[in-house]
Design an enzyme around this catalytic site. Structure first.
Site, mmCIF file in Angstrom:
data_model
loop_
_atom_site.group_PDB
_atom_site.id
_atom_site.type_symbol
_atom_site.label_atom_id
_atom_site.label_comp_id
_atom_site.label_asym_id
_atom_site.label_seq_id
_atom_site.Cartn_x
_atom_site.Cartn_y
_atom_site.Cartn_z
ATOM 1 N N HIS A 1 -2.393 -20.412 15.810
ATOM 2 C CA HIS A 1 -3.034 -21.943 16.106
ATOM 3 C C HIS A 1 -2.334 -22.619 17.245
ATOM 4 O O HIS A 1 -2.718 -23.671 17.446
ATOM 5 C CB HIS A 1 -3.321 -22.673 14.825
ATOM 6 C CG HIS A 1 -3.964 -21.937 13.552
ATOM 7 N ND1 HIS A 1 -5.366 -21.831 13.593
ATOM 8 C CD2 HIS A 1 -3.545 -21.396 12.338
ATOM 9 C CE1 HIS A 1 -5.747 -21.106 12.678
ATOM 10 N NE2 HIS A 1 -4.620 -20.819 11.812
ATOM 11 N N HIS B 1 5.779 -27.453 21.279
ATOM 12 C CA HIS B 1 5.507 -29.124 20.921
ATOM 13 C C HIS B 1 5.578 -28.852 19.198
ATOM 14 O O HIS B 1 5.258 -28.011 18.616
ATOM 15 C CB HIS B 1 4.383 -29.667 21.171
ATOM 16 C CG HIS B 1 3.093 -28.815 21.243
ATOM 17 N ND1 HIS B 1 2.742 -27.538 21.538
ATOM 18 C CD2 HIS B 1 2.131 -28.763 20.032
ATOM 19 C CE1 HIS B 1 1.742 -27.050 21.235
ATOM 20 N NE2 HIS B 1 1.137 -27.892 20.153
HETATM 21 P P1 AMP Z 1 -1.432 -26.491 18.988
HETATM 22 O O1 AMP Z 1 -2.479 -26.348 18.484
HETATM 23 O O2 AMP Z 1 -0.492 -26.788 18.077
HETATM 24 O O3 AMP Z 1 -1.078 -26.012 20.400
HETATM 25 O O4 AMP Z 1 -1.949 -28.234 19.443
HETATM 26 C C1 AMP Z 1 -2.152 -28.886 20.582
HETATM 27 C C2 AMP Z 1 -2.629 -30.226 20.331
HETATM 28 O O5 AMP Z 1 -2.603 -31.027 21.891
HETATM 29 C C3 AMP Z 1 -3.756 -30.721 19.811
HETATM 30 O O6 AMP Z 1 -3.599 -31.339 18.544
HETATM 31 C C4 AMP Z 1 -4.513 -31.389 20.941
HETATM 32 O O7 AMP Z 1 -5.453 -32.368 20.401
HETATM 33 C C5 AMP Z 1 -3.343 -32.133 21.703
HETATM 34 N N1 AMP Z 1 -3.736 -32.388 23.036
HETATM 35 C C6 AMP Z 1 -4.386 -31.560 23.769
HETATM 36 N N2 AMP Z 1 -4.397 -32.111 24.942
HETATM 37 C C7 AMP Z 1 -3.774 -33.274 24.824
HETATM 38 C C8 AMP Z 1 -3.545 -34.609 25.826
HETATM 39 N N3 AMP Z 1 -3.994 -34.492 26.994
HETATM 40 N N4 AMP Z 1 -2.886 -35.560 25.097
HETATM 41 C C9 AMP Z 1 -2.486 -35.631 23.890
HETATM 42 N N5 AMP Z 1 -2.729 -34.707 23.031
HETATM 43 C C10 AMP Z 1 -3.535 -33.462 23.441
#
Ligand code: AMP
Length: 139
Positions: free
Chosen positions: A92, A99
């Site tokens: 996921h 992060h």
């Molecule tokens: P993951 O699935 O662990 O890669 O989570 C990626 C996260 O990044 C998701 O929860 C998104 O909502 C978040 N995300 C994507 N773009 C941005 C953005 N520009 N600013 C803040 N969060 C973001």
């Protein structure tokens, strides 16, 4: 490593709701939060998955994570939270830059939902696998 939305945020090309920054780490609010206070803690180093991250960046994240957690709890009133860290599309991971999610559990149930399917670990398998992993760590 290819540019990602997070590398562009770190570079200042895209805005974010920043909550913390030091030489190695940037933390900001998730744009689509699972709950109020959902925060992303991101190393500035360009690494795709946690296993590719340097000890220095990992240590920097470890140093600030508890402090950010305390601040998010204090600001949101939450008392429980999850730290989630996805690696690889099958796990996921949507953004290919390491992060950590800090996701408060709110009284209305908002927060991280999960499916947890425990299985058995037979003794022979436990001993064999632990030995193999320990050997790899020592390599
Ligand atoms: P993951 O699935 O662990 O890669 O989570 C990626 C996260 O990044 C998701 O929860 C998104 O909502 C978040 N995300 C994507 N773009 C941005 C953005 N520009 N600013 C803040 N969060 C973001």
């Amino acid at each position: 490593m290819a540019e990602t939305i997070f590398s562009r945020i770190i570079a200042g090309d895209i805005p974010c709701y920043r909550v913390y920054e030091d030489d190695r780490v940037l933390a900001f609010l998730d744009i689509n939060p699972l709950s109020r206070g959902h925060t992303l803690i991101v190393p500035k180093e360009a690494a795709e998955t946690l296993d590719q991250l340097s000890d220095e960046s990992a240590a920097a994240i470890g140093r600030c994570l508890p402090r950010i957690a305390r601040a998010v709890l204090a600001a949101t009133g939450a008392t429980s939270y999850n730290v989630l860290q996805n690696n690889g599309a099958a796990a996921h991971q949507a953004v290919a830059h390491v992060h950590f999610h800090l996701i408060p559990k709110q009284g209305d149930g908002a927060g991280l939902g999960m499916v947890w399917r425990p299985t058995d670990l037979p003794a022979a398998e436990g001993e064999k696998l632990a030995r193999e992993v320990a050997e790899k760590i020592a390599d």
